[in-house]
Design a protein around this motif. Structure first.
Motif, PDB file in Angstrom:
ATOM      1  N   ARG A   1       2.555   4.905  -1.033  1.00 47.50           N
ATOM      2  CA  ARG A   1       1.881   6.261  -1.391  1.00 47.50           C
ATOM      3  C   ARG A   1       1.571   6.367  -2.756  1.00 47.50           C
ATOM      4  O   ARG A   1       2.219   5.807  -3.975  1.00 47.50           O
ATOM      5  CB  ARG A   1       3.013   7.278  -1.223  1.00 47.50           C
ATOM      6  CG  ARG A   1       2.533   8.592  -1.366  1.00 47.50           C
ATOM      7  CD  ARG A   1       3.702   9.718  -1.350  1.00 47.50           C
ATOM      8  NE  ARG A   1       4.101   9.636   0.293  1.00 47.50           N
ATOM      9  CZ  ARG A   1       3.673  10.539   1.285  1.00 47.50           C
ATOM     10  NH1 ARG A   1       2.942  11.317   0.881  1.00 47.50           N
ATOM     11  NH2 ARG A   1       4.201  10.230   2.465  1.00 47.50           N
TER      12      ARG A   1
ATOM     13  N   THR B   1      -8.416   7.132   0.888  1.00 46.18           N
ATOM     14  CA  THR B   1      -6.944   7.601   0.908  1.00 46.18           C
ATOM     15  C   THR B   1      -6.449   7.963  -0.281  1.00 46.18           C
ATOM     16  O   THR B   1      -6.903   7.687  -1.398  1.00 46.18           O
ATOM     17  CB  THR B   1      -6.007   6.363   1.482  1.00 46.18           C
ATOM     18  OG1 THR B   1      -5.948   5.634   0.459  1.00 46.18           O
ATOM     19  CG2 THR B   1      -6.719   5.500   2.739  1.00 46.18           C
ATOM     20  N   GLU B   2      -5.247   9.264   0.139  1.00 49.56           N
ATOM     21  CA  GLU B   2      -4.669   9.752  -0.890  1.00 49.56           C
ATOM     22  C   GLU B   2      -3.530  10.331  -0.521  1.00 49.56           C
ATOM     23  O   GLU B   2      -3.367  11.092   0.357  1.00 49.56           O
ATOM     24  CB  GLU B   2      -5.552  10.945  -1.569  1.00 49.56           C
ATOM     25  CG  GLU B   2      -5.103  11.466  -2.852  1.00 49.56           C
ATOM     26  CD  GLU B   2      -6.118  12.575  -3.510  1.00 49.56           C
ATOM     27  OE1 GLU B   2      -6.950  12.208  -4.411  1.00 49.56           O
ATOM     28  OE2 GLU B   2      -6.062  13.821  -3.036  1.00 49.56           O
TER      29      GLU B   2
ATOM     30  N   ASP C   1      -1.222   9.061   0.955  1.00 48.35           N
ATOM     31  CA  ASP C   1      -1.036   8.426   2.529  1.00 48.35           C
ATOM     32  C   ASP C   1      -1.702   9.252   3.313  1.00 48.35           C
ATOM     33  O   ASP C   1      -1.197   9.574   4.544  1.00 48.35           O
ATOM     34  CB  ASP C   1       0.548   8.613   2.857  1.00 48.35           C
ATOM     35  CG  ASP C   1       1.321   7.007   2.176  1.00 48.35           C
ATOM     36  OD1 ASP C   1       0.398   6.213   1.678  1.00 48.35           O
ATOM     37  OD2 ASP C   1       2.387   6.924   2.380  1.00 48.35           O
ATOM     38  N   GLU C   2      -2.640  10.004   3.240  1.00 47.36           N
ATOM     39  CA  GLU C   2      -3.838  10.573   4.022  1.00 47.36           C
ATOM     40  C   GLU C   2      -5.135  10.012   3.953  1.00 47.36           C
ATOM     41  O   GLU C   2      -5.476   9.674   3.058  1.00 47.36           O
ATOM     42  CB  GLU C   2      -3.875  12.116   3.717  1.00 47.36           C
ATOM     43  CG  GLU C   2      -2.390  13.032   4.034  1.00 47.36           C
ATOM     44  CD  GLU C   2      -2.125  13.088   5.435  1.00 47.36           C
ATOM     45  OE1 GLU C   2      -3.137  13.257   6.045  1.00 47.36           O
ATOM     46  OE2 GLU C   2      -0.823  13.171   5.745  1.00 47.36           O
ATOM     47  N   PHE C   3      -5.821  10.024   5.189  1.00 54.11           N
ATOM     48  CA  PHE C   3      -7.145   9.729   5.058  1.00 54.11           C
ATOM     49  C   PHE C   3      -8.118  11.054   4.897  1.00 54.11           C
ATOM     50  O   PHE C   3      -7.791  12.239   5.448  1.00 54.11           O
ATOM     51  CB  PHE C   3      -7.501   9.112   6.576  1.00 54.11           C
ATOM     52  CG  PHE C   3      -7.019   7.999   6.780  1.00 54.11           C
ATOM     53  CD1 PHE C   3      -7.305   6.747   6.099  1.00 54.11           C
ATOM     54  CD2 PHE C   3      -6.209   7.833   7.619  1.00 54.11           C
ATOM     55  CE1 PHE C   3      -6.787   5.482   6.482  1.00 54.11           C
ATOM     56  CE2 PHE C   3      -5.607   6.627   8.141  1.00 54.11           C
ATOM     57  CZ  PHE C   3      -5.763   5.225   7.391  1.00 54.11           C
TER      58      PHE C   3
ATOM     59  N   TYR D   1      -5.316  -4.150   1.584  1.00 54.27           N
ATOM     60  CA  TYR D   1      -5.879  -3.635   2.816  1.00 54.27           C
ATOM     61  C   TYR D   1      -6.792  -4.521   3.601  1.00 54.27           C
ATOM     62  O   TYR D   1      -7.272  -5.394   3.140  1.00 54.27           O
ATOM     63  CB  TYR D   1      -6.906  -2.389   2.111  1.00 54.27           C
ATOM     64  CG  TYR D   1      -8.021  -2.101   3.047  1.00 54.27           C
ATOM     65  CD1 TYR D   1      -7.794  -1.606   4.315  1.00 54.27           C
ATOM     66  CD2 TYR D   1      -9.194  -1.991   2.609  1.00 54.27           C
ATOM     67  CE1 TYR D   1      -9.109  -1.085   5.051  1.00 54.27           C
ATOM     68  CE2 TYR D   1     -10.495  -1.499   3.074  1.00 54.27           C
ATOM     69  CZ  TYR D   1     -10.267  -1.261   4.400  1.00 54.27           C
ATOM     70  OH  TYR D   1     -11.225  -0.739   5.118  1.00 54.27           O
TER      71      TYR D   1
ATOM     72  N   TYR E   1       0.836  -1.164   0.146  1.00 53.59           N
ATOM     73  CA  TYR E   1       0.069  -0.077  -0.151  1.00 53.59           C
ATOM     74  C   TYR E   1       0.937   1.161   0.122  1.00 53.59           C
ATOM     75  O   TYR E   1       0.903   1.908   0.891  1.00 53.59           O
ATOM     76  CB  TYR E   1      -0.897   0.073   1.116  1.00 53.59           C
ATOM     77  CG  TYR E   1      -2.343   0.830   1.021  1.00 53.59           C
ATOM     78  CD1 TYR E   1      -3.228  -0.013   0.590  1.00 53.59           C
ATOM     79  CD2 TYR E   1      -2.258   2.258   1.261  1.00 53.59           C
ATOM     80  CE1 TYR E   1      -4.583   0.772   0.385  1.00 53.59           C
ATOM     81  CE2 TYR E   1      -3.567   2.858   1.176  1.00 53.59           C
ATOM     82  CZ  TYR E   1      -4.809   2.150   0.157  1.00 53.59           C
ATOM     83  OH  TYR E   1      -5.900   2.742   0.215  1.00 53.59           O
TER      84      TYR E   1
ATOM     85  N   GLU F   1      -3.059  10.856   9.175  1.00 52.72           N
ATOM     86  CA  GLU F   1      -2.012  10.152   8.267  1.00 52.72           C
ATOM     87  C   GLU F   1      -2.387   8.536   8.301  1.00 52.72           C
ATOM     88  O   GLU F   1      -2.740   8.088   9.019  1.00 52.72           O
ATOM     89  CB  GLU F   1      -0.566  10.291   8.950  1.00 52.72           C
ATOM     90  CG  GLU F   1       0.694   9.680   8.152  1.00 52.72           C
ATOM     91  CD  GLU F   1       1.921   9.361   8.830  1.00 52.72           C
ATOM     92  OE1 GLU F   1       2.705   8.752   8.290  1.00 52.72           O
ATOM     93  OE2 GLU F   1       1.882  10.208  10.041  1.00 52.72           O
ATOM     94  N   VAL F   2      -2.101   7.992   6.749  1.00 52.10           N
ATOM     95  CA  VAL F   2      -2.312   6.773   6.786  1.00 52.10           C
ATOM     96  C   VAL F   2      -0.743   5.957   7.279  1.00 52.10           C
ATOM     97  O   VAL F   2       0.132   6.423   6.481  1.00 52.10           O
ATOM     98  CB  VAL F   2      -2.315   6.091   5.226  1.00 52.10           C
ATOM     99  CG1 VAL F   2      -2.550   4.775   5.246  1.00 52.10           C
ATOM    100  CG2 VAL F   2      -3.740   6.943   4.843  1.00 52.10           C
TER     101      VAL F   2
END
Length: 264
Positions: A127, A152-153, A155-157, A246, A125, A175-176
């Motif tokens: 970036r 997610t985009e 590495d952010e929710f 995921y 998973y 942050e993811v």
């Protein structure tokens, strides 16, 4: 005889109660492994992958055998979790590049709590500047792309809201982080009017409080979808990555307004 006077709480006490209430509900929803009391609401979905069948009544939308399977590692609780996998070379399923479960009509609600744990492995998973849909609230055929999504985009929710008058609003949640479990508790009032609401808790912290439309008018309440959908891979396109994995565990949906859901 002494008459006891009724004492109204001070504004400070009321404010404290309002702050404590969501936290208390969050605990009751299992985010701290506390059982859900029967009077909180109607438990419509509960899945921990420990049985022989999974997401009973839900429809798996996937074009490959690896799109969904049960895994023994990693796990949030118990001995198993659910694993979704998507590749940019996958055939399309239900009109898109996806590996998702669509919950049945009987799980549509006006107001509900949606809770789950999510895990994103570093290797699978990576970036990506293109969005991945990991939760959708879909109103069905004719409504188009969902008005409310968890994505997610980069590495952010984000909570992603769209539709007439919403103009593709994004709300950053955090942050993811890779190779750790994230715990989500999402409280939604589904409405096309200003009485709609979305509250999100991520890892014990309240990260969003939104009031306004959460669905399209002219359609019924949405059905919940969990898994992976990447529309930028539709029609054989690709992005920064070629594979997404995921994991999900301890999934619950609690209806807070059963009467309204039944009438929908």
């Amino acid at each position: 005889m002494r008459i006891q006077e009724q004492v109204n709480p001070s504004p400070m006490v009321v404010k404290l109660q309002l702050c404590i209430y969501p936290f208390f509900i969050y605990k009751l929803l299992g985010c701290f492994s506390v059982a859900i009391p029967p009077n909180l609401g109607e438990l419509l979905v509960e899945e921990n992958f420990e049985g022989e069948s999974y997401f009973r009544g839900a429809k798996l939308q996937a074009a490959t055998a690896y799109g969904f399977r049960v895994a023994e590692l990693p796990v949030y609780e118990g001995t198993r979790s659910g694993r979704f996998e998507l590749r940019d070379t996958d055939p399309e399923a239900s009109g898109g590049t996806r590996a998702e479960f669509l919950f049945p009509e009987a799980t549509k609600v006006k107001e509900g709590w949606y809770t789950f744990a999510a895990y994103f492995p570093t290797e699978d998973y990576q970036r990506d500047t293109s969005m991945d849909h990991i939760n959708q609230w879909h109103q069905g055929k004719g409504s188009g792309s969902p008005a409310l999504m968890l994505i997610t985009e980069n590495d952010e929710f984000f909570i992603f809201l769209k539709g007439k008058g919403l103009k593709h609003q994004r709300y950053a949640l955090g942050e993811v982080r890779k190779d750790v479990w994230h715990r989500f508790a999402i409280h939604i009032v589904h409405s096309s009017g200003e009485d709609g609401m979305v509250e999100v808790w991520l890892n014990e912290n309240k990260v969003l409080s939104y009031n306004g439309p959460t669905m399209y008018s002219g359609f019924g309440y949405p059905r919940w979808k969990v898994g992976l959908y990447k529309d930028d891979w539709n029609h054989s396109r690709t992005t920064d990555t070629q594979k997404r994995v995921y994991y999900i565990d301890d999934v619950k949906l609690i209806c807070l307004d059963p009467g309204a859901a039944a009438a929908n």
